[in-house]
Design a protein around this motif. Structure first.
Motif, PDB file in Angstrom:
ATOM      1  N   HIS A 149       0.832  -1.152   0.136  1.00  0.00           N
ATOM      2  CA  HIS A 149      -0.023  -0.073   0.046  1.00  0.00           C
ATOM      3  C   HIS A 149       0.896   1.502  -0.035  1.00  0.00           C
ATOM      4  CE1 HIS A 149      -3.530  -2.344   1.852  1.00  0.00           C
ATOM      5  NE2 HIS A 149      -3.093  -2.765   0.582  1.00  0.00           N
ATOM      6  N   GLN A 150       1.883   1.152   0.675  1.00  0.00           N
ATOM      7  CA  GLN A 150       2.997   2.439   0.970  1.00  0.00           C
ATOM      8  C   GLN A 150       3.544   2.619  -0.439  1.00  0.00           C
ATOM      9  OE1 GLN A 150       5.313   1.218   4.196  1.00  0.00           O
ATOM     10  NE2 GLN A 150       3.694   2.194   5.667  1.00  0.00           N
ATOM     11  N   ALA A 151       4.179   1.617  -1.036  1.00  0.00           N
ATOM     12  CA  ALA A 151       4.885   1.610  -2.260  1.00  0.00           C
ATOM     13  C   ALA A 151       3.745   1.927  -3.339  1.00  0.00           C
ATOM     14  CB  ALA A 151       5.134   0.131  -2.752  1.00  0.00           C
ATOM     15  N   ILE A 152       2.567   1.548  -3.336  1.00  0.00           N
ATOM     16  CA  ILE A 152       1.705   2.290  -4.615  1.00  0.00           C
ATOM     17  C   ILE A 152       1.331   3.813  -4.445  1.00  0.00           C
ATOM     18  CG2 ILE A 152      -0.699   2.275  -5.548  1.00  0.00           C
ATOM     19  CD1 ILE A 152      -0.364  -0.941  -4.988  1.00  0.00           C
ATOM     20  N   ALA A 153       1.359   3.979  -2.900  1.00  0.00           N
ATOM     21  CA  ALA A 153       1.078   5.508  -2.699  1.00  0.00           C
ATOM     22  C   ALA A 153       2.055   6.259  -3.135  1.00  0.00           C
ATOM     23  CB  ALA A 153       0.604   5.725  -1.083  1.00  0.00           C
ATOM     24  N   TYR A 154       3.343   6.056  -3.030  1.00  0.00           N
ATOM     25  CA  TYR A 154       4.465   6.436  -3.441  1.00  0.00           C
ATOM     26  C   TYR A 154       4.724   6.544  -4.882  1.00  0.00           C
ATOM     27  CZ  TYR A 154       9.705   7.709  -3.539  1.00  0.00           C
ATOM     28  OH  TYR A 154      10.906   8.344  -3.631  1.00  0.00           O
ATOM     29  N   MET A 155       4.204   5.698  -5.425  1.00  0.00           N
ATOM     30  CA  MET A 155       4.365   5.433  -6.936  1.00  0.00           C
ATOM     31  C   MET A 155       3.296   6.530  -7.533  1.00  0.00           C
ATOM     32  SD  MET A 155       3.916   2.383  -9.940  1.00  0.00           S
ATOM     33  CE  MET A 155       4.083   1.359  -8.500  1.00  0.00           C
ATOM     34  N   LYS A 156       2.204   6.477  -7.067  1.00  0.00           N
ATOM     35  CA  LYS A 156       1.096   7.728  -7.504  1.00  0.00           C
ATOM     36  C   LYS A 156       1.856   8.846  -7.033  1.00  0.00           C
ATOM     37  CE  LYS A 156      -3.090   4.780  -6.575  1.00  0.00           C
ATOM     38  NZ  LYS A 156      -4.185   4.672  -5.647  1.00  0.00           N
ATOM     39  N   LYS A 157       2.386   9.258  -6.184  1.00  0.00           N
ATOM     40  CA  LYS A 157       2.993  10.580  -5.969  1.00  0.00           C
ATOM     41  C   LYS A 157       4.058  11.065  -6.703  1.00  0.00           C
ATOM     42  CE  LYS A 157       4.213  13.398  -1.973  1.00  0.00           C
ATOM     43  NZ  LYS A 157       5.118  13.573  -0.668  1.00  0.00           N
ATOM     44  N   GLU A 158       5.076  10.014  -6.644  1.00  0.00           N
ATOM     45  CA  GLU A 158       6.429  10.429  -7.346  1.00  0.00           C
ATOM     46  C   GLU A 158       6.346  10.008  -8.797  1.00  0.00           C
ATOM     47  OE1 GLU A 158       8.427  12.405  -5.768  1.00  0.00           O
ATOM     48  OE2 GLU A 158       7.352  12.403  -3.815  1.00  0.00           O
ATOM     49  N   GLY A 159       5.559   9.271  -9.217  1.00  0.00           N
ATOM     50  CA  GLY A 159       5.604   8.422 -10.698  1.00  0.00           C
ATOM     51  C   GLY A 159       6.519   7.259 -10.690  1.00  0.00           C
ATOM     52  N   LYS A 160       6.322   6.760 -11.516  1.00  0.00           N
ATOM     53  CA  LYS A 160       6.806   5.174 -11.843  1.00  0.00           C
ATOM     54  C   LYS A 160       8.201   5.190 -11.817  1.00  0.00           C
ATOM     55  CE  LYS A 160       3.126   2.983 -14.466  1.00  0.00           C
ATOM     56  NZ  LYS A 160       2.859   2.291 -15.656  1.00  0.00           N
ATOM     57  N   GLU A 161       9.055   5.930 -12.561  1.00  0.00           N
ATOM     58  CA  GLU A 161      10.418   5.780 -12.688  1.00  0.00           C
ATOM     59  C   GLU A 161      10.856   6.043 -11.223  1.00  0.00           C
ATOM     60  OE1 GLU A 161      13.872   7.999 -14.860  1.00  0.00           O
ATOM     61  OE2 GLU A 161      11.995   7.995 -16.017  1.00  0.00           O
ATOM     62  N   LYS A 162      10.667   7.071 -10.608  1.00  0.00           N
ATOM     63  CA  LYS A 162      11.307   7.260  -9.182  1.00  0.00           C
ATOM     64  C   LYS A 162      10.804   6.136  -8.320  1.00  0.00           C
ATOM     65  CE  LYS A 162      11.734  10.960  -5.760  1.00  0.00           C
ATOM     66  NZ  LYS A 162      11.463  12.351  -5.462  1.00  0.00           N
ATOM     67  N   ALA A 163       9.734   5.585  -8.379  1.00  0.00           N
ATOM     68  CA  ALA A 163       9.216   4.736  -7.364  1.00  0.00           C
ATOM     69  C   ALA A 163       9.835   3.317  -7.805  1.00  0.00           C
ATOM     70  CB  ALA A 163       7.668   4.419  -7.570  1.00  0.00           C
ATOM     71  N   LEU A 164      10.107   3.041  -8.960  1.00  0.00           N
ATOM     72  CA  LEU A 164      10.824   1.723  -9.116  1.00  0.00           C
ATOM     73  C   LEU A 164      12.191   1.725  -8.806  1.00  0.00           C
ATOM     74  CD1 LEU A 164       9.297   1.071 -12.747  1.00  0.00           C
ATOM     75  CD2 LEU A 164       8.530  -0.209 -10.605  1.00  0.00           C
ATOM     76  N   ALA A 165      12.836   2.889  -8.941  1.00  0.00           N
ATOM     77  CA  ALA A 165      14.379   3.153  -8.340  1.00  0.00           C
ATOM     78  C   ALA A 165      14.216   2.966  -6.892  1.00  0.00           C
ATOM     79  CB  ALA A 165      14.854   4.523  -9.009  1.00  0.00           C
ATOM     80  N   ALA A 166      13.558   3.512  -6.425  1.00  0.00           N
ATOM     81  CA  ALA A 166      13.401   3.483  -4.761  1.00  0.00           C
ATOM     82  C   ALA A 166      13.067   1.923  -4.334  1.00  0.00           C
ATOM     83  CB  ALA A 166      12.045   4.159  -4.207  1.00  0.00           C
ATOM     84  N   PHE A 167      12.106   1.350  -5.259  1.00  0.00           N
ATOM     85  CA  PHE A 167      11.954  -0.106  -4.803  1.00  0.00           C
ATOM     86  C   PHE A 167      13.237  -0.891  -4.650  1.00  0.00           C
ATOM     87  CE2 PHE A 167       7.358   0.414  -6.531  1.00  0.00           C
ATOM     88  CZ  PHE A 167       6.827   1.241  -5.363  1.00  0.00           C
ATOM     89  N   SER A 168      13.835  -0.664  -5.914  1.00  0.00           N
ATOM     90  CA  SER A 168      15.390  -1.590  -5.951  1.00  0.00           C
ATOM     91  C   SER A 168      16.249  -0.916  -4.906  1.00  0.00           C
ATOM     92  CB  SER A 168      15.680  -1.495  -7.460  1.00  0.00           C
ATOM     93  OG  SER A 168      14.658  -2.227  -8.215  1.00  0.00           O
ATOM     94  N   ASP A 169      16.250  -0.048  -4.342  1.00  0.00           N
ATOM     95  CA  ASP A 169      17.225   0.492  -3.431  1.00  0.00           C
ATOM     96  C   ASP A 169      17.335  -0.484  -2.113  1.00  0.00           C
ATOM     97  OD1 ASP A 169      19.005   1.816  -1.553  1.00  0.00           O
ATOM     98  OD2 ASP A 169      17.981   3.412  -1.590  1.00  0.00           O
ATOM     99  N   PRO A 170      18.426  -1.373  -2.171  1.00  0.00           N
ATOM    100  CA  PRO A 170      18.500  -2.157  -1.049  1.00  0.00           C
ATOM    101  C   PRO A 170      18.577  -1.674   0.466  1.00  0.00           C
ATOM    102  CG  PRO A 170      20.534  -2.079  -2.176  1.00  0.00           C
ATOM    103  CD  PRO A 170      19.568  -1.241  -2.897  1.00  0.00           C
ATOM    104  N   ASN A 171      18.741  -0.533   0.589  1.00  0.00           N
ATOM    105  CA  ASN A 171      18.879   0.324   2.046  1.00  0.00           C
ATOM    106  C   ASN A 171      18.007   1.426   1.948  1.00  0.00           C
ATOM    107  OD1 ASN A 171      21.333  -0.994   2.516  1.00  0.00           O
ATOM    108  ND2 ASN A 171      22.503   0.013   1.115  1.00  0.00           N
ATOM    109  N   GLY A 172      16.852   1.275   1.146  1.00  0.00           N
ATOM    110  CA  GLY A 172      16.056   2.426   1.156  1.00  0.00           C
ATOM    111  C   GLY A 172      14.757   2.244   1.900  1.00  0.00           C
ATOM    112  N   ARG A 173      13.806   3.058   1.613  1.00  0.00           N
ATOM    113  CA  ARG A 173      12.443   3.116   2.655  1.00  0.00           C
ATOM    114  C   ARG A 173      11.548   1.880   2.322  1.00  0.00           C
ATOM    115  NH1 ARG A 173       8.972   8.034   0.739  1.00  0.00           N
ATOM    116  NH2 ARG A 173       7.390   7.186   1.991  1.00  0.00           N
ATOM    117  N   PHE A 174      11.985   1.182   1.309  1.00  0.00           N
ATOM    118  CA  PHE A 174      11.028  -0.167   1.025  1.00  0.00           C
ATOM    119  C   PHE A 174      11.684  -1.201   1.406  1.00  0.00           C
ATOM    120  CE2 PHE A 174       9.384   3.410  -1.667  1.00  0.00           C
ATOM    121  CZ  PHE A 174       8.089   3.262  -1.200  1.00  0.00           C
TER     122      PHE A 174
END
Length: 150
Positions: free
Chosen positions: A34-59
């Protein structure tokens, strides 16, 4: 002797409690999607996908990580294994022969969301373990997060 047994039992319970806190739950996984989808809606797909792949990130949380797939089974993001990003996994099978990415995408297309069980290598333990994932489809992206059963 009774005191020694009571102390041993208490130590066992305390150790089990600490171990349980190291691992996330399926409820945590659902909340992460739910948090990931909310982030994608707010920040856009490209930024969200990069954030999802960050091994030390918020996801990343305990042993949880977010994954994302397109409807063709291509991995768009993976919080634990960047080597999977960009590759097709529609026909990938777990150790029991389950084509879990295909199944997940079929359910997402039909229902928009769902739960799934399959076996996958846990990056925390380096062992193949039973995993329970929650996923949702949003704007052509299947966002996934799951907890390993303990």
């Amino acid at each position: 002797m009774r005191k020694l047994l009571a102390l041993a039992a208490l130590a066992f319970v305390a150790a089990a409690s600490v171990r349980a806190e190291e691992f996330a739950t399926t409820k945590d996984a659902e909340l992460m999607v739910h948090q990931a989808i909310a982030y994608m809606k707010k920040e856009g797909k490209e930024k969200a996908l990069a954030a999802f792949s960050d091994p030390n990130g918020r996801f990343r949380y305990k042993d949880l990580y977010v994954m994302a797939y397109d409807l063709d089974g291509r991995c768009l993001a993976h919080g634990a294994r960047k080597d999977r990003v960009g590759k097709l996994f529609m026909d990938e099978k777990d150790v029991d022969g389950k084509t879990f990415v295909r199944e997940r995408i079929e359910v997402a297309r039909k229902h928009g969301k769902g739960w799934q069980e399959y076996k996958f290598a846990n990056p925390t333990t380096n062992r193949v373990e039973q995993k329970v994932v929650y996923f949702e489809l949003w704007d052509g992206v299947v966002v996934v997060c799951g907890a390993y059963k303990k």
